[in-house]
Motif scaffolding. Structure first.
Motif, mmCIF file in Angstrom:
data_model
loop_
_atom_site.group_PDB
_atom_site.id
_atom_site.type_symbol
_atom_site.label_atom_id
_atom_site.label_comp_id
_atom_site.label_asym_id
_atom_site.label_seq_id
_atom_site.Cartn_x
_atom_site.Cartn_y
_atom_site.Cartn_z
ATOM 1 N N GLU A 1 36.059 39.054 43.503
ATOM 2 C CA GLU A 1 35.254 40.526 43.734
ATOM 3 C C GLU A 1 35.701 41.580 43.019
ATOM 4 O O GLU A 1 35.150 42.072 42.418
ATOM 5 C CB GLU A 1 34.622 39.924 44.938
ATOM 6 C CG GLU A 1 33.538 41.585 44.763
ATOM 7 C CD GLU A 1 33.439 41.767 46.137
ATOM 8 O OE1 GLU A 1 33.266 41.105 47.027
ATOM 9 O OE2 GLU A 1 32.290 43.226 46.482
ATOM 10 N N HIS A 2 36.607 41.305 43.326
ATOM 11 C CA HIS A 2 37.802 43.083 42.813
ATOM 12 C C HIS A 2 38.008 42.979 41.205
ATOM 13 O O HIS A 2 37.691 44.139 40.859
ATOM 14 C CB HIS A 2 38.880 42.940 44.205
ATOM 15 C CG HIS A 2 38.471 43.650 44.886
ATOM 16 N ND1 HIS A 2 39.561 43.843 45.647
ATOM 17 C CD2 HIS A 2 37.875 43.876 45.940
ATOM 18 C CE1 HIS A 2 39.304 44.243 47.289
ATOM 19 N NE2 HIS A 2 38.246 44.314 46.881
ATOM 20 N N LYS A 3 37.916 41.890 40.572
ATOM 21 C CA LYS A 3 38.216 41.718 39.628
ATOM 22 C C LYS A 3 37.533 42.026 38.428
ATOM 23 O O LYS A 3 37.278 42.473 37.171
ATOM 24 C CB LYS A 3 39.645 40.089 39.600
ATOM 25 C CG LYS A 3 39.356 40.100 37.809
ATOM 26 C CD LYS A 3 40.531 38.411 37.399
ATOM 27 C CE LYS A 3 39.778 37.546 37.258
ATOM 28 N NZ LYS A 3 39.930 36.061 36.989
ATOM 29 N N ASN A 4 36.311 40.584 39.307
ATOM 30 C CA ASN A 4 34.896 40.779 38.866
ATOM 31 C C ASN A 4 34.111 42.124 38.018
ATOM 32 O O ASN A 4 33.578 42.958 37.070
ATOM 33 C CB ASN A 4 33.684 40.259 39.220
ATOM 34 C CG ASN A 4 34.455 38.563 39.134
ATOM 35 O OD1 ASN A 4 35.172 38.128 38.224
ATOM 36 N ND2 ASN A 4 34.060 37.464 39.238
ATOM 37 N N LYS A 5 34.407 42.961 39.884
ATOM 38 C CA LYS A 5 33.684 43.915 39.889
ATOM 39 C C LYS A 5 34.508 45.409 38.710
ATOM 40 O O LYS A 5 33.602 46.250 38.801
ATOM 41 C CB LYS A 5 33.495 44.067 41.551
ATOM 42 C CG LYS A 5 32.542 45.314 41.559
ATOM 43 C CD LYS A 5 31.936 45.242 42.915
ATOM 44 C CE LYS A 5 31.388 46.218 43.890
ATOM 45 N NZ LYS A 5 31.015 46.034 45.351
ATOM 46 N N TYR A 6 35.590 45.309 39.369
ATOM 47 C CA TYR A 6 36.501 46.600 39.019
ATOM 48 C C TYR A 6 37.563 46.329 38.073
ATOM 49 O O TYR A 6 38.354 47.105 37.316
ATOM 50 C CB TYR A 6 37.309 47.415 39.993
ATOM 51 C CG TYR A 6 36.567 47.453 41.226
ATOM 52 C CD1 TYR A 6 35.756 48.702 41.271
ATOM 53 C CD2 TYR A 6 36.895 46.540 42.098
ATOM 54 C CE1 TYR A 6 34.760 49.391 42.710
ATOM 55 C CE2 TYR A 6 35.818 46.899 43.252
ATOM 56 C CZ TYR A 6 35.194 48.213 43.221
ATOM 57 O OH TYR A 6 34.480 47.796 44.605
ATOM 58 N N GLY B 1 41.082 46.282 38.709
ATOM 59 C CA GLY B 1 40.811 44.839 39.969
ATOM 60 C C GLY B 1 42.033 44.491 39.607
ATOM 61 O O GLY B 1 42.647 43.600 40.559
ATOM 62 N N LEU C 1 41.636 49.035 47.330
ATOM 63 C CA LEU C 1 41.256 47.662 46.619
ATOM 64 C C LEU C 1 43.119 46.580 47.061
ATOM 65 O O LEU C 1 42.195 45.502 48.105
ATOM 66 C CB LEU C 1 41.575 47.599 45.422
ATOM 67 C CG LEU C 1 39.768 47.841 44.254
ATOM 68 C CD1 LEU C 1 39.754 47.510 43.314
ATOM 69 C CD2 LEU C 1 38.749 47.660 45.011
#
Ligand SMILES: [Fe+2]
Ligand SMILES: [Fe+2]
Length: 275
Positions: free
Chosen positions: A145-150, A154, A228
């Motif tokens: 989620e962090h990678k996709n969102k930020y 991320g 994060l």
């Protein structure tokens, strides 16, 4: 010279790294430890080294993933695909497979006659039904989620928190100094595997640290990276506790996740970073 922001990020992480180390040390000293529980956490580690962390079916893992990208890059080396980046992929492939081999050797060394030997497909099937995967799956979901969102930040957080300052390997290596009388053979096998892996993983961790200061991050970027990373480091504590069969109880886990452990000193010299 590390920037004030980088120092702050490292200082934030240090109590969480200490917590992860404590989970592992607690397990190794625990009366609940058995040959079977050693084989169980080693199997989880073999899974991680070969398949990465995701349990989904599209995951090609740390072996097939790089192999396929190398095959795709082959016709374009230095004509669109930078040779240094390819070397990086090769190094990653070699290193992660070497880690799989190291832990698989320990797993097999502890097998009794007739017990299953390690293989990537065996461990994948075996771990599908493992209840200890819940925390690992939660951590993976958070990281994705962090990678996709930020995006970049991320991804930066992912790299920074990867491996949790190698505490599994450093704690494992310590077993060699004073093996438990009842676990001497296992302790030496585990310590040997961990020392085969430690330096590589310290290098992988550094890839997430060095370069941060050259990225010209804004204060808002640093703040996001900080937040994060903290969430991921807290998640890692639960993941490790599950990997080792929950040696640490809830009250201490809460303290750990609140950052109450005595910080693990970051080795600036080994990292070639001045504080
Ligand atoms: Fe690894
Ligand atoms: Fe790695």
């Amino acid at each position: 010279m590390a920037s004030a922001n980088l120092n702050k990020l490292i200082d934030m992480a240090a109590p969480y790294w200490a917590a992860e180390a404590e989970v592992i040390a607690t397990y190794f000293a625990s009366p609940q430890r058995t040959r079977e529980s050693d084989r169980a956490w080693l199997a989880v580690q073999c899974y991680k080294e070969f398949w990465g962390t995701s349990m989904d079916n599209i995951n090609k893992g740390l072996f097939l993933g790089p192999v396929e990208s190398l095959l795709a890059a082959f016709p374009k080396i230095d004509q669109g695909e930078d040779r240094h980046e390819i070397l990086d992929v090769l190094e990653g492939l070699w290193a992660e497979f070497a880690h799989y081999v190291a832990f698989a050797d320990a797993f097999d060394a502890m097998a009794l006659p007739g017990e299953p030997k390690m293989s990537p497909s065996m461990v994948r099937e075996h771990l599908k039904a493992n209840p200890g995967r819940v925390e690992d799956d939660q951590l993976t979901a958070m990281r994705v989620e962090h990678k996709n969102k930020y995006g970049t930040i991320g991804m930066r957080a992912l790299r920074f928190t990867e491996g949790g300052y190698c505490t599994l390997f450093s704690e494992g290596m310590k077993l060699k100094n004073k093996p438990r009388a009842d676990f001497e053979k296992a302790d030496i096998a585990i310590a040997n595997s961990c020392s085969r892996v430690y330096d590589d993983e310290f290098g992988h961790m550094l890839k997430g640290v060095t370069g941060l200061d050259e990225d010209n991050l804004t204060d808002a970027d640093w703040k996001l990276l900080f937040d994060l990373s903290k969430m991921q480091l807290q998640g890692r504590i639960l993941m490790r506790n599950a990997q080792f069969g929950h040696p640490v109880g809830q009250a201490r886990l809460d303290e750990m996740r609140a950052g109450k452990c005595k910080p693990l000193p970051f080795d600036y010299e080994k990292a070639k970073l001045a504080a």
